[in-house]
Write a protein that holds these residues in place. Structure first.
Motif, short mmCIF file in Angstrom:
data_model
loop_
_atom_site.label_atom_id
_atom_site.label_comp_id
_atom_site.label_asym_id
_atom_site.label_seq_id
_atom_site.Cartn_x
_atom_site.Cartn_y
_atom_site.Cartn_z
N PRO A 154 -5.23 -23.29 -53.24
CA PRO A 154 -5.73 -24.67 -53.43
C PRO A 154 -5.51 -25.22 -54.83
O PRO A 154 -5.50 -26.44 -55.02
CB PRO A 154 -7.24 -24.55 -53.13
N CYS A 155 -5.35 -24.32 -55.82
CA CYS A 155 -5.17 -24.78 -57.21
C CYS A 155 -3.71 -24.72 -57.64
O CYS A 155 -3.42 -24.92 -58.82
CB CYS A 155 -6.01 -23.90 -58.16
N SER A 156 -2.83 -24.42 -56.72
CA SER A 156 -1.42 -24.23 -57.08
C SER A 156 -0.78 -25.54 -57.49
O SER A 156 -0.77 -26.51 -56.74
CB SER A 156 -0.67 -23.64 -55.88
N LYS A 157 -0.26 -25.57 -58.72
CA LYS A 157 0.41 -26.77 -59.24
C LYS A 157 1.93 -26.60 -59.22
O LYS A 157 2.67 -27.56 -59.31
CB LYS A 157 -0.02 -27.04 -60.69
N ASP A 158 2.38 -25.34 -59.15
CA ASP A 158 3.83 -25.10 -59.20
C ASP A 158 4.43 -25.28 -57.81
O ASP A 158 3.76 -25.54 -56.84
CB ASP A 158 4.14 -23.72 -59.77
N GLN A 159 5.71 -25.09 -57.76
CA GLN A 159 6.44 -25.32 -56.52
C GLN A 159 6.95 -24.02 -55.91
O GLN A 159 7.98 -24.02 -55.22
CB GLN A 159 7.63 -26.27 -56.79
N LYS A 160 6.26 -22.91 -56.15
CA LYS A 160 6.67 -21.65 -55.54
C LYS A 160 6.64 -21.81 -54.03
O LYS A 160 5.64 -22.24 -53.46
CB LYS A 160 5.74 -20.51 -55.95
N SER A 161 7.73 -21.42 -53.39
CA SER A 161 7.86 -21.69 -51.96
C SER A 161 6.78 -21.00 -51.14
O SER A 161 6.25 -21.59 -50.19
CB SER A 161 9.24 -21.25 -51.46
N ASP A 162 6.40 -19.76 -51.51
CA ASP A 162 5.40 -19.03 -50.73
C ASP A 162 4.05 -19.73 -50.78
O ASP A 162 3.38 -19.90 -49.76
CB ASP A 162 5.25 -17.59 -51.28
N LEU A 163 3.64 -20.12 -51.99
CA LEU A 163 2.35 -20.80 -52.14
C LEU A 163 2.34 -22.15 -51.45
O LEU A 163 1.36 -22.54 -50.82
CB LEU A 163 2.01 -20.96 -53.62
N GLN A 164 3.45 -22.89 -51.57
CA GLN A 164 3.53 -24.20 -50.92
C GLN A 164 3.52 -24.08 -49.40
O GLN A 164 2.91 -24.90 -48.71
CB GLN A 164 4.80 -24.94 -51.37
N ASP A 165 4.16 -23.02 -48.88
CA ASP A 165 4.14 -22.79 -47.43
C ASP A 165 2.73 -22.50 -46.94
O ASP A 165 2.31 -22.98 -45.89
CB ASP A 165 5.08 -21.63 -47.07
N LEU A 166 2.01 -21.66 -47.71
CA LEU A 166 0.62 -21.35 -47.35
C LEU A 166 -0.25 -22.61 -47.39
O LEU A 166 -1.09 -22.84 -46.51
CB LEU A 166 0.05 -20.30 -48.30
N LEU A 167 -0.05 -23.45 -48.42
CA LEU A 167 -0.83 -24.68 -48.56
C LEU A 167 -0.56 -25.63 -47.39
O LEU A 167 -1.48 -26.21 -46.82
CB LEU A 167 -0.47 -25.36 -49.88
N LYS A 168 0.72 -25.75 -47.01
CA LYS A 168 1.07 -26.61 -45.88
C LYS A 168 0.46 -26.10 -44.57
O LYS A 168 0.01 -26.88 -43.73
CB LYS A 168 2.59 -26.71 -45.75
N GLU A 169 0.45 -24.78 -44.41
CA GLU A 169 -0.10 -24.19 -43.19
C GLU A 169 -1.61 -24.44 -43.11
O GLU A 169 -2.14 -24.80 -42.04
CB GLU A 169 0.20 -22.69 -43.15
#
Length: 314
Positions: A154-169
């Motif tokens: 929830p606090c991820s500001k970067d564009q790491k694909s793994d974190l962004q995929d988890l956030l989208k899910e």
């Protein structure tokens, strides 16, 4: 003046719909303010779940309890149950349970709106789900290092694909749940309303007349009550300053007030449109008693819920 009269007529005609719409709008606006200004997910494996759930559910609980407090039917139900000599009538039970269920359904509008809008926004769910051990097993399948990264999503500001995929899910799950709640509420309301109208012994046009009668009764009652209270207050103050005895004023007794403050019951044998109407047509010196055939119809809930009964001005 004509425009004002038109607006007033529209308000009287659609007061229930306007009230529910206003509650929904205020609840949705409050949720957006909370999620953007107040809410800050701690991004901690220990605190994410309780923090997210508190913001998602505690305001909903507060709104639910406020729904009870602001409903005039709640206080009428308590008058029916808690008035002296009424416990036997209340303990007989089924009518009180039926009314309590109807009040609960009405009180659930604002909290369900809060939960649905919060889920569509996604912030609260993302925070809570990222700290859940149960969802962790599902979300972290076939993902390396996911267990450590999940609380930080929830606090991820970067564009790491793994974190962004988890956030989208997580956001997708939240929004799907939100739409499911909205669809379920609409379906239940439509079915419940249709069944109530189908089983109602009161026709559609008679309901229209009933509401017109209640609007007029409430307006006249408030006007007469204000006039009577003003005259009584003037007389008492005059007697105080003149050191004289007041003249006699006829006012309803405590028992009279209790009887018109109880919940309305419908009886097909009688054409009474309110408890006041029923009271003034009782036999001389009799009290209003439940008689055979009295029922509480969900479609007539507006009789106990409108106008003067819930007005803070009276």
């Amino acid at each position: 003046m004509e425009k004002f009269k038109t607006v007033l007529d529209l308000h009287l005609k659609y007061s229930s719909a306007l009230g529910y719409g206003l509650v929904t709008l205020l609840t949705a606006s409050g949720e957006r303010i909370f999620s953007t200004v107040v809410f800050q997910c701690p991004c901690s494996a220990t605190w994410n779940l309780p923090y997210g759930l508190v913001f998602l559910l505690v305001p909903a609980l507060v709104l639910f309890l406020l729904g009870y407090m602001l409903s005039s039917r709640t206080w009428r139900l308590l008058t029916r149950c808690c008035a002296p000599g009424a416990r036997v009538r209340c303990s007989s039970g089924l009518r009180g349970v039926q009314v309590f269920a109807q009040i609960s359904v009405a009180a659930a509008l604002a909290p369900l709106t809060w939960v649905a809008v919060a889920l569509l926004g996604g912030s609260f769910y993302e925070c809570a789900a990222s700290g859940s051990k149960v969802l962790e097993q599902y979300l972290c399948r076939n993902r390396t290092g996911c267990t450590d990264q999940l609380p930080l999503v929830p606090c991820s500001k970067d564009q790491k694909s793994d974190l962004q995929d988890l956030l989208k899910e997580l956001k997708a799950q939240s929004q799907v749940l939100g739409w499911i709640i909205i669809a379920a509420v609409i379906i239940v309301v439509v079915i419940f309303t249709s069944v109530c109208r189908c089983l109602s012994p009161v026709s559609f046009l008679q309901l229209k007349f009933w509401k017109i009668y209640l609007e007029n009764e409430q307006e006249i009652f408030k006007s007469q009550a204000k006039e009577h209270a003003t005259e009584l207050a003037k007389e008492n103050i005059k007697c105080f300053f003149e050191c004289s005895h007041p003249k006699e004023y006829n006012t309803p007794s405590i028992k009279d007030w209790q009887q018109i403050s109880t919940l309305y019951t419908f009886n097909p044998k009688d054409q009474y449109y309110s408890m006041l109407h029923k009271y003034v047509n009782r036999k001389e010196s009799d009290s209003i008693k439940s008689s055979e055939g009295d029922v509480m119809l969900p479609v007539l809930g507006f009789v106990d819920s409108s106008g003067i009964n819930s007005s803070p001005g009276l």
